[in-house]
Design an enzyme around this catalytic site. Structure first.
Site, PDB file in Angstrom:
ATOM      1  N   GLU A  99       0.857  -1.162   0.071  1.00  0.00           N
ATOM      2  CA  GLU A  99      -0.084  -0.158   0.115  1.00  0.00           C
ATOM      3  C   GLU A  99       0.851   1.419  -0.154  1.00  0.00           C
ATOM      4  O   GLU A  99       0.658   1.943   1.006  1.00  0.00           O
ATOM      5  CB  GLU A  99      -0.926  -0.056   1.178  1.00  0.00           C
ATOM      6  CG  GLU A  99      -1.796  -1.006   1.182  1.00  0.00           C
ATOM      7  CD  GLU A  99      -2.994  -1.069   2.164  1.00  0.00           C
ATOM      8  OE1 GLU A  99      -3.182  -0.141   3.061  1.00  0.00           O
ATOM      9  OE2 GLU A  99      -4.007  -1.898   2.244  1.00  0.00           O
ATOM     10  N   GLU A 135      -5.101  -8.284   0.705  1.00  0.00           N
ATOM     11  CA  GLU A 135      -5.818  -7.874   2.197  1.00  0.00           C
ATOM     12  C   GLU A 135      -7.098  -7.771   2.073  1.00  0.00           C
ATOM     13  O   GLU A 135      -7.651  -7.306   1.137  1.00  0.00           O
ATOM     14  CB  GLU A 135      -5.188  -6.605   2.932  1.00  0.00           C
ATOM     15  CG  GLU A 135      -3.802  -6.737   3.470  1.00  0.00           C
ATOM     16  CD  GLU A 135      -3.409  -5.396   3.952  1.00  0.00           C
ATOM     17  OE1 GLU A 135      -4.344  -4.521   4.386  1.00  0.00           O
ATOM     18  OE2 GLU A 135      -2.209  -5.307   4.062  1.00  0.00           O
TER      19      GLU A 135
END
Length: 480
Positions: free
Chosen positions: A177, A383
């Site tokens: 991320e 995720e």
């Protein structure tokens, strides 16, 4: 589109089911065996930055309880485990040789995973930059990801880890991320290092991209040919409030900042003209040097898609105040450079304890888009999960039916994307354990396993048992 699925879904035997964690959120042992502070250690020590003044100094003590945790993974039947390396644990200052005690922790962890038949899935960077790389020469901050040297240091670090673990780890992820690292760390300041400078945020985004490119090259130079190298990104599933030209332009602006700024150079070797135009009042992008885009645009063996909730946006007039219910924490500073006249809205439907709508259609949409735009690159949901208000019952168990429903619907969305030809090869539940949830401290529980933070006792929740059954049976019942 068939979502939500109305029939039983069979997952093939080669589809990987796993769970994920990150080093700072679970390891603890912040000052042991040569580890030095990361930017998150410093951020947590700054008053007012983390709820309740909590830190990851102990977290859930995984550094000492890793054998217990791996045994728990094996009990649940996990096929793969995604974890991150703590950069300041293995290369404390971000420079120079590795600390073998730090590497030994990961060597032992990987060996135990392999012994239990669990595939290790390694992430090099999950936000814990060594503090010394963030500090400028005066030690006051001003270095870090906005500076090119940090990308170069990352490549050196990648080589150290690859040389230590490349003989036993096949799956490698450079960054997790990078949007959060750049825009929450340097734009809104709600994540470490807590800076609030839109130019620094854009520079950080580029140098994170460059770190991926240089790190990928370093990994491929040091790893066996069988190794797979990828990245995990949290691209946004953005919807506009209406089809008006103004609202659609607001959607475009957010997509350029949330998605295009990473996907463009990663997949196409370019930054989009719209992104450059939208941010022209902030920068001329002269920090992009000759050869950078070629270095970033490296072959990808996998793309990790991280998803929790969709985004809903509209344009606002000059007379209106732009609300920012973007789900990324409260700050007077926006993480969206060049999008000052964009408003964020709560998407409709049930919400998690994070206030995020539990809408699985956004995951389906993202997978379908990546299937088109990154054709030929395998996708993994690296995720996906939900924060719930979990409590231990009088009988000592933890029931979390809302999380089970969330996982059920999102796995159905994955299955539907697969049924329509998208090459999705695995799913990692976030997270294995309740843990330190960044600026929210220990107030939000994402784990499939409950952790009593006072005693460090682990209690598998109902969702953990449900997930274990799914992994064993490889069958998802119809969605209600």
């Amino acid at each position: 589109m068939t979502y939500p699925s109305e029939s039983r879904i069979e997952f093939p035997t080669d589809f990987l089911f796993g769970s994920a964690t990150s080093a700072y959120q679970i390891e603890g042992a912040a000052q042991e065996d040569g580890r030095t502070p990361s930017i998150w250690d410093t951020f947590c020590q700054t008053p007012g930055k983390v709820l309740g003044g909590e830190t990851g100094d102990v977290a859930v003590d995984h550094y000492h309880r890793w054998r217990e945790d791996v045994a728990l993974m094996a009990e649940l039947g996990l096929e793969t485990y995604r974890f991150s390396i703590s950069w300041p644990r293995v290369q404390p200052t971000g420079r120079g040789p590795a600390v073998q005690r730090g590497l030994d922790f990961y060597r032992n962890l990987v060996d135990e995973l392999l012994e239990k038949g669990i595939t290790p899935w390694l992430t090099l960077y999950h936000w814990d930059l060594p503090q010394e790389l963030e500090a400028d020469p005066a030690g006051a901050g001003g270095g870090g990801w906005p500076e090119r040297v940090t990308a170069e240091r990352f490549a050196d670090y990648a080589t150290l880890v690859a040389e230590a673990l490349g003989d036993r780890v096949e799956h490698w992820t450079t960054l997790n991320e990078p949007w959060c690292s750049a825009f929450l760390g340097y734009g809104s300041g709600v994540h470490a290092p807590g800076r609030t400078d839109h130019l620094a945020a854009l520079r950080a985004a580029h140098h994170l991209n460059l770190a991926h490119g240089l790190g990928s090259q370093a990994l491929r130079a040091a790893l066996p040919a069988r190794a797979k190298v990828g990245i995990s990104i949290n691209s946004a599933s953005v919807r506009a409030v209406s089809n008006s030209p103004e609202d659609l332009d607001a959607k475009r602006r957010v997509e350029a900042l949330a998605n295009g700024i990473f996907e463009g150079p990663l997949l196409r070797g370019e930054y989009g003209a719209d992104l450059i135009a939208d941010t022209a009042e902030i920068t001329d992008w002269s920090f992009v040097k000759d050869g950078d885009l070629e270095n970033i645009h490296q072959p990808l063996d996998a793309i990790g898609v991280n998803y929790y909730t969709p985004s809903l946006v509209s344009a606002v007039s000059a007379e209106q105040e732009a609300s920012r219910r973007d789900g990324h924490g409260a700050s007077e500073h926006s993480p969206w450079p060049g999008a000052d006249r964009v408003a964020f809205h709560q998407t409709p439907g049930p919400v998690s304890e994070m206030g995020w709508t539990t809408d699985a259609s956004g995951l389906y949409d993202l997978l379908k888009r990546f299937g088109r735009e990154a054709e030929g690159v395998p996708l993994y949901v690296t995720e996906n999960g939900m924060a719930c208000d979990d409590k231990v019952g009088a009988d000592g168990t933890v029931h979390d039916p809302d999380r089970i429903d969330y996982l059920h619907r999102h796995l159905a969305a994955v299955a539907d994307a697969r049924a329509e030809g998208v090459d999705v090869r695995g799913y990692f539940l976030w997270s294995l354990l309740d843990n330190f949830e960044w600026a929210y401290g220990y107030s939000k529980r994402f784990g499939a396993v409950y952790v009593d933070y006072e005693t460090q006792q682990r209690i598998p929740k109902s969702s953990a048992r449900w997930y274990a059954d799914l992994v064993r049976e490889r069958t998802l019942p119809p969605v209600d």
